[in-house]
Design a protein around this motif. Structure first.
Motif, PDB file in Angstrom:
ATOM      1  N   GLY A   1       0.843  -1.194   0.000  1.00  0.00           N
ATOM      2  CA  GLY A   1       0.000   0.000   0.000  1.00  0.00           C
ATOM      3  C   GLY A   1       0.878   1.243   0.000  1.00  0.00           C
ATOM      4  O   GLY A   1       1.155   1.821   1.045  1.00  0.00           O
TER       5      GLY A   1
ATOM      6  N   ASP B   1      -1.800  -5.779  -7.936  1.00  0.00           N
ATOM      7  CA  ASP B   1      -2.430  -6.332  -6.743  1.00  0.00           C
ATOM      8  C   ASP B   1      -1.369  -6.960  -5.834  1.00  0.00           C
ATOM      9  O   ASP B   1      -0.593  -7.822  -6.277  1.00  0.00           O
ATOM     10  CB  ASP B   1      -3.471  -7.384  -7.156  1.00  0.00           C
TER      11      ASP B   1
ATOM     12  N   SER C   1       4.944   7.973   3.069  1.00  0.00           N
ATOM     13  CA  SER C   1       5.531   7.213   4.183  1.00  0.00           C
ATOM     14  C   SER C   1       6.780   6.487   3.690  1.00  0.00           C
ATOM     15  O   SER C   1       7.752   6.331   4.442  1.00  0.00           O
ATOM     16  CB  SER C   1       4.535   6.197   4.747  1.00  0.00           C
TER      17      SER C   1
ATOM     18  N   GLU D   1       1.471  -0.887  -5.023  1.00  0.00           N
ATOM     19  CA  GLU D   1       0.248  -0.076  -5.048  1.00  0.00           C
ATOM     20  C   GLU D   1      -0.642  -0.537  -6.210  1.00  0.00           C
ATOM     21  O   GLU D   1      -0.171  -0.779  -7.311  1.00  0.00           O
ATOM     22  CB  GLU D   1       0.607   1.411  -5.192  1.00  0.00           C
TER      23      GLU D   1
HETATM   24  C1  LIG Z   1      -3.694   3.322   3.698  1.00  0.00           C
HETATM   25  S1  LIG Z   1      -3.199   3.496   2.052  1.00  0.00           S
HETATM   26  C2  LIG Z   1      -1.438   3.415   2.128  1.00  0.00           C
HETATM   27  C3  LIG Z   1      -0.826   4.615   2.776  1.00  0.00           C
HETATM   28  C4  LIG Z   1       0.683   4.686   2.680  1.00  0.00           C
HETATM   29  N1  LIG Z   1       1.320   3.483   3.177  1.00  0.00           N
HETATM   30  C5  LIG Z   1       1.152   5.881   3.473  1.00  0.00           C
HETATM   31  O1  LIG Z   1       1.363   5.736   4.691  1.00  0.00           O
HETATM   32  O2  LIG Z   1       1.255   6.958   2.875  1.00  0.00           O
HETATM   33  C6  LIG Z   1      -3.580   1.925   1.337  1.00  0.00           C
HETATM   34  C7  LIG Z   1      -3.210   1.836  -0.115  1.00  0.00           C
HETATM   35  O3  LIG Z   1      -3.356   0.477  -0.508  1.00  0.00           O
HETATM   36  C8  LIG Z   1      -3.790   0.468  -1.858  1.00  0.00           C
HETATM   37  N2  LIG Z   1      -4.380  -0.840  -2.181  1.00  0.00           N
HETATM   38  C9  LIG Z   1      -5.661  -1.245  -2.017  1.00  0.00           C
HETATM   39  N3  LIG Z   1      -5.819  -2.500  -2.420  1.00  0.00           N
HETATM   40  C10 LIG Z   1      -4.616  -2.926  -2.862  1.00  0.00           C
HETATM   41  C11 LIG Z   1      -4.139  -4.154  -3.408  1.00  0.00           C
HETATM   42  N4  LIG Z   1      -4.953  -5.197  -3.582  1.00  0.00           N
HETATM   43  N5  LIG Z   1      -2.838  -4.233  -3.729  1.00  0.00           N
HETATM   44  C12 LIG Z   1      -2.005  -3.171  -3.549  1.00  0.00           C
HETATM   45  N6  LIG Z   1      -2.398  -1.994  -3.037  1.00  0.00           N
HETATM   46  C13 LIG Z   1      -3.681  -1.866  -2.693  1.00  0.00           C
HETATM   47  C14 LIG Z   1      -4.773   1.627  -1.928  1.00  0.00           C
HETATM   48  O4  LIG Z   1      -4.950   2.062  -3.262  1.00  0.00           O
HETATM   49  C15 LIG Z   1      -4.116   2.661  -1.016  1.00  0.00           C
HETATM   50  O5  LIG Z   1      -3.358   3.598  -1.758  1.00  0.00           O
END
Ligand SMILES: C[S@@+](CC[C@H](N)C(=O)[O-])C[C@H]1O[C@@H](n2cnc3c(N)ncnc32)[C@H](O)[C@@H]1O
Length: 209
Positions: free
Chosen positions: A55, A106, A61, A78
């Motif tokens: 993510g 994914d 981050s 991502e």
């Molecule tokens: C809470 S945010 C991450 C925040 C980041 N780590 C930060 O602290 O700035 C979660 C992220 O996971 C991504 N996400 C959702 N489903 C996902 C998947 N199946 N595989 C990869 N990323 C995914 C979303 O698009 C989102 O940008």
């Protein structure tokens, strides 16, 4: 009751702070100050050289982690292309591109194809998938590696302190299941902390075959 959030002083590069604020204003889900501060404290203790983030969002981050760990390399995943592209731009702007391996796609599919030995994992992707990811994460973690899973209390719903809205029962059940699995797994030692929206900190102590 939480008393800690207002005490957190997040001392990071002010350009990262400015971009975090701009991202939040656009509705991008970046880690909150309390969580990021605890993440940076944990990194300072662990001093990892290979970090995995699930993510990326827009990579802020990620940049903060790389600024905190000067010798580390980061692999980050991502799903959303616009966020991935913005993260790549942030990595370039902050001069860390050469230390980042950014994946678009994914996380479940990419983790299954990955190899390597990580000494720190920031698990911050889709909460409903945390438990599913554990199998590959164990394979990818070194002995002594730290698994930092964010948002495991989800507004107090997971602990039952706050009533879960009707539509959120499924995700709450999945996070509870993650916590049950990781705490029951003898290859991990885990503590759940009331930091930010809840952090499960697990240390991998299993031996590799
Ligand atoms: C809470 S945010 C991450 C925040 C980041 N780590 C930060 O602290 O700035 C979660 C992220 O996971 C991504 N996400 C959702 N489903 C996902 C998947 N199946 N595989 C990869 N990323 C995914 C979303 O698009 C989102 O940008």
């Amino acid at each position: 009751m939480k008393y800690t959030a207002s005490l957190v002083k997040l001392n990071i590069d002010e350009r990262i702070t400015a971009r975090r604020k701009a991202a939040l204003d656009r509705g991008i889900p970046v880690a909150d100050d309390e969580t990021l501060q605890f993440l940076l404290v944990t990194l300072e203790a662990v001093k990892p050289v290979r970090i995995l983030e699930i993510g990326t969002a827009v990579g802020l981050s990620s940049v903060a982690m790389l600024y905190a760990c000067e010798n580390a390399r980061l692999t980050t995943i991502e799903l959303e292309e616009d966020r991935y592209l913005e993260a790549k731009q942030n990595f370039a702007d902050f001069g860390v591109s050469e230390r980042v391996n950014a994946h678009l796609g994914d996380a479940g599919e990419i983790l299954a194809m990955m190899d390597g030995e990580f000494d720190f994992v920031f698990l911050d992707g889709p909460k409903a998938q945390y438990e599913k990811y554990l199998f590959d994460l164990k394979r990818l973690m070194k002995k002594g590696a730290v698994l930092f899973a964010d948002d495991v209390l989800l507004y107090g719903w997971v602990s039952g302190e706050e009533p879960t809205p009707q539509k959120r029962h499924s995700i709450v059940d999945k996070i509870r299941s993650y916590l049950e699995t990781v705490t029951a797994d003898k290859d991990f030692i885990t503590s759940v902390l009331n930091v930010g929206d809840g952090v499960a900190l697990s240390v991998y102590k299993g031996d590799k075959q």
